[in-house]
Design a protein around this motif. Sequence first.
Motif, PDB file in Angstrom:
ATOM      1  N   GLU A 103       0.844  -1.183   0.000  1.00 10.02           N
ATOM      2  CA  GLU A 103       0.000   0.000   0.000  1.00 10.02           C
ATOM      3  C   GLU A 103       0.880   1.234   0.000  1.00 10.02           C
ATOM      4  O   GLU A 103       1.833   1.341   0.773  1.00 10.02           O
ATOM      5  CB  GLU A 103      -0.921   0.009   1.220  1.00 10.02           C
ATOM      6  CG  GLU A 103      -1.898   1.154   1.186  1.00 10.02           C
ATOM      7  CD  GLU A 103      -2.987   1.051   2.228  1.00 10.02           C
ATOM      8  OE1 GLU A 103      -3.854   1.929   2.233  1.00 10.02           O
ATOM      9  OE2 GLU A 103      -2.961   0.097   3.032  1.00 10.02           O
ATOM     10  N   MET A 104       0.568   2.180  -0.885  1.00  2.51           N
ATOM     11  CA  MET A 104       1.351   3.403  -1.027  1.00  2.51           C
ATOM     12  C   MET A 104       0.593   4.626  -0.527  1.00  2.51           C
ATOM     13  O   MET A 104       1.062   5.745  -0.673  1.00  2.51           O
ATOM     14  CB  MET A 104       1.740   3.600  -2.497  1.00  2.51           C
ATOM     15  CG  MET A 104       2.590   2.480  -3.044  1.00  2.51           C
ATOM     16  SD  MET A 104       2.915   2.683  -4.803  1.00  2.51           S
ATOM     17  CE  MET A 104       3.945   4.137  -4.778  1.00  2.51           C
ATOM     18  N   GLY A 105      -0.567   4.432   0.035  1.00  8.14           N
ATOM     19  CA  GLY A 105      -1.382   5.532   0.529  1.00  8.14           C
ATOM     20  C   GLY A 105      -2.412   5.975  -0.488  1.00  8.14           C
ATOM     21  O   GLY A 105      -2.250   5.764  -1.697  1.00  8.14           O
ATOM     22  N   GLU A 106      -3.486   6.555  -0.012  1.00  8.81           N
ATOM     23  CA  GLU A 106      -4.549   7.108  -0.849  1.00  8.81           C
ATOM     24  C   GLU A 106      -5.114   6.089  -1.844  1.00  8.81           C
ATOM     25  O   GLU A 106      -5.413   6.419  -2.989  1.00  8.81           O
ATOM     26  CB  GLU A 106      -4.075   8.364  -1.569  1.00  8.81           C
ATOM     27  CG  GLU A 106      -3.631   9.466  -0.618  1.00  8.81           C
ATOM     28  CD  GLU A 106      -3.123  10.703  -1.326  1.00  8.81           C
ATOM     29  OE1 GLU A 106      -3.411  10.885  -2.519  1.00  8.81           O
ATOM     30  OE2 GLU A 106      -2.427  11.486  -0.656  1.00  8.81           O
ATOM     31  N   GLY A 107      -5.224   4.821  -1.405  1.00  6.33           N
ATOM     32  CA  GLY A 107      -5.808   3.789  -2.251  1.00  6.33           C
ATOM     33  C   GLY A 107      -4.915   3.250  -3.346  1.00  6.33           C
ATOM     34  O   GLY A 107      -5.367   2.534  -4.226  1.00  6.33           O
ATOM     35  N   ARG A 108      -3.627   3.601  -3.291  1.00  9.40           N
ATOM     36  CA  ARG A 108      -2.675   3.130  -4.303  1.00  9.40           C
ATOM     37  C   ARG A 108      -1.907   1.924  -3.775  1.00  9.40           C
ATOM     38  O   ARG A 108      -1.557   1.864  -2.608  1.00  9.40           O
ATOM     39  CB  ARG A 108      -1.711   4.238  -4.687  1.00  9.40           C
ATOM     40  CG  ARG A 108      -2.413   5.404  -5.351  1.00  9.40           C
ATOM     41  CD  ARG A 108      -1.456   6.493  -5.680  1.00  9.40           C
ATOM     42  NE  ARG A 108      -0.955   7.082  -4.439  1.00  9.40           N
ATOM     43  CZ  ARG A 108      -0.241   8.172  -4.378  1.00  9.40           C
ATOM     44  NH1 ARG A 108       0.101   8.801  -5.475  1.00  9.40           N
ATOM     45  NH2 ARG A 108       0.160   8.656  -3.231  1.00  9.40           N
ATOM     46  N   PHE A 109      -1.632   0.989  -4.693  1.00  9.31           N
ATOM     47  CA  PHE A 109      -0.861  -0.209  -4.365  1.00  9.31           C
ATOM     48  C   PHE A 109       0.117  -0.484  -5.503  1.00  9.31           C
ATOM     49  O   PHE A 109      -0.147  -0.131  -6.655  1.00  9.31           O
ATOM     50  CB  PHE A 109      -1.778  -1.438  -4.240  1.00  9.31           C
ATOM     51  CG  PHE A 109      -2.725  -1.396  -3.086  1.00  9.31           C
ATOM     52  CD1 PHE A 109      -2.381  -1.983  -1.880  1.00  9.31           C
ATOM     53  CD2 PHE A 109      -3.959  -0.779  -3.200  1.00  9.31           C
ATOM     54  CE1 PHE A 109      -3.257  -1.963  -0.807  1.00  9.31           C
ATOM     55  CE2 PHE A 109      -4.843  -0.743  -2.144  1.00  9.31           C
ATOM     56  CZ  PHE A 109      -4.498  -1.331  -0.939  1.00  9.31           C
ATOM     57  N   ASN A 110       1.245  -1.142  -5.163  1.00 15.00           N
ATOM     58  CA  ASN A 110       2.135  -1.630  -6.206  1.00 15.00           C
ATOM     59  C   ASN A 110       2.660  -3.007  -5.834  1.00 15.00           C
ATOM     60  O   ASN A 110       2.560  -3.448  -4.683  1.00 15.00           O
ATOM     61  CB  ASN A 110       3.263  -0.648  -6.524  1.00 15.00           C
ATOM     62  CG  ASN A 110       4.331  -0.563  -5.458  1.00 15.00           C
ATOM     63  OD1 ASN A 110       4.169  -1.023  -4.337  1.00 15.00           O
ATOM     64  ND2 ASN A 110       5.438   0.052  -5.802  1.00 15.00           N
ATOM     65  N   PHE A 111       3.206  -3.695  -6.832  1.00 17.19           N
ATOM     66  CA  PHE A 111       3.698  -5.061  -6.678  1.00 17.19           C
ATOM     67  C   PHE A 111       4.731  -5.295  -7.772  1.00 17.19           C
ATOM     68  O   PHE A 111       4.457  -5.051  -8.955  1.00 17.19           O
ATOM     69  CB  PHE A 111       2.544  -6.056  -6.828  1.00 17.19           C
ATOM     70  CG  PHE A 111       2.955  -7.485  -6.663  1.00 17.19           C
ATOM     71  CD1 PHE A 111       3.029  -8.051  -5.405  1.00 17.19           C
ATOM     72  CD2 PHE A 111       3.265  -8.261  -7.767  1.00 17.19           C
ATOM     73  CE1 PHE A 111       3.410  -9.382  -5.245  1.00 17.19           C
ATOM     74  CE2 PHE A 111       3.646  -9.583  -7.620  1.00 17.19           C
ATOM     75  CZ  PHE A 111       3.713 -10.143  -6.358  1.00 17.19           C
ATOM     76  N   PHE A 112       5.925  -5.757  -7.396  1.00 20.94           N
ATOM     77  CA  PHE A 112       6.998  -5.985  -8.371  1.00 20.94           C
ATOM     78  C   PHE A 112       7.165  -7.467  -8.672  1.00 20.94           C
ATOM     79  O   PHE A 112       7.032  -8.318  -7.789  1.00 20.94           O
ATOM     80  CB  PHE A 112       8.320  -5.420  -7.850  1.00 20.94           C
ATOM     81  CG  PHE A 112       8.348  -3.917  -7.854  1.00 20.94           C
ATOM     82  CD1 PHE A 112       8.630  -3.221  -9.023  1.00 20.94           C
ATOM     83  CD2 PHE A 112       8.081  -3.197  -6.701  1.00 20.94           C
ATOM     84  CE1 PHE A 112       8.646  -1.829  -9.045  1.00 20.94           C
ATOM     85  CE2 PHE A 112       8.096  -1.814  -6.705  1.00 20.94           C
ATOM     86  CZ  PHE A 112       8.376  -1.125  -7.880  1.00 20.94           C
ATOM     87  N   PHE A 113       7.501  -7.739  -9.943  1.00 19.46           N
ATOM     88  CA  PHE A 113       7.734  -9.109 -10.401  1.00 19.46           C
ATOM     89  C   PHE A 113       8.724  -9.077 -11.558  1.00 19.46           C
ATOM     90  O   PHE A 113       9.137  -8.008 -11.991  1.00 19.46           O
ATOM     91  CB  PHE A 113       6.414  -9.781 -10.805  1.00 19.46           C
ATOM     92  CG  PHE A 113       5.681  -9.125 -11.942  1.00 19.46           C
ATOM     93  CD1 PHE A 113       5.724  -9.667 -13.216  1.00 19.46           C
ATOM     94  CD2 PHE A 113       4.931  -7.973 -11.738  1.00 19.46           C
ATOM     95  CE1 PHE A 113       5.044  -9.064 -14.274  1.00 19.46           C
ATOM     96  CE2 PHE A 113       4.244  -7.365 -12.783  1.00 19.46           C
ATOM     97  CZ  PHE A 113       4.303  -7.919 -14.050  1.00 19.46           C
ATOM     98  N   ARG A 114       9.168 -10.255 -12.024  1.00 17.11           N
ATOM     99  CA  ARG A 114      10.168 -10.350 -13.095  1.00 17.11           C
ATOM    100  C   ARG A 114       9.552 -10.902 -14.373  1.00 17.11           C
ATOM    101  O   ARG A 114       8.698 -11.788 -14.341  1.00 17.11           O
ATOM    102  CB  ARG A 114      11.318 -11.276 -12.685  1.00 17.11           C
ATOM    103  CG  ARG A 114      12.114 -10.801 -11.506  1.00 17.11           C
ATOM    104  CD  ARG A 114      13.185  -9.835 -11.915  1.00 17.11           C
ATOM    105  NE  ARG A 114      13.932  -9.375 -10.735  1.00 17.11           N
ATOM    106  CZ  ARG A 114      14.610  -8.266 -10.706  1.00 17.11           C
ATOM    107  NH1 ARG A 114      14.683  -7.483 -11.762  1.00 17.11           N
ATOM    108  NH2 ARG A 114      15.240  -7.898  -9.620  1.00 17.11           N
ATOM    109  N   GLY A 115      10.029 -10.366 -15.490  1.00 15.86           N
ATOM    110  CA  GLY A 115       9.673 -10.901 -16.798  1.00 15.86           C
ATOM    111  C   GLY A 115      10.577 -12.075 -17.135  1.00 15.86           C
ATOM    112  O   GLY A 115      11.474 -12.428 -16.353  1.00 15.86           O
TER     113      GLY A 115
END
Length: 126
Positions: A103-115
């Motif tokens: 969670e990044m605040g204000e309803g934002r989220f991120n998630f990292f992965f590899r190609g």
Amino acid sequence: MNGKEMFQGLAHIGIKTVDLNRAVAFYKDVLGFDLIERIKPGNVELIFMKFGENVIELIEIDDQRKFEDGAVNHLALRVEDIFQAVTWLKDHHVECINEEPREMGEGRFNFFFRGPSGEKLELYQG
């Protein structure tokens, strides 16, 4: 649901920078980008800038010139439901950098992965 329905397009392109203020000035004054926002969700500051429909994320590095993933750090894909998208990736045996969305605040989220070639990719909901 399939990939074309899950992923909505590019959210931004992340670019590492050694001198954040110099980078902002360059993208603003030389290339004509507009400042969208500055946030500090963790140890480093992030600055989002926009030109037309394109958004870049300038990433402050705190280890002076360490570019493990290259200067262009990652490609971010916009998703409507990040939790469903993460499940999709895991079901397709994709190498995940994170365990769960952050969670990044204000309803934002991120998630990292590899190609498939080890490239760093991000899911972004916000």
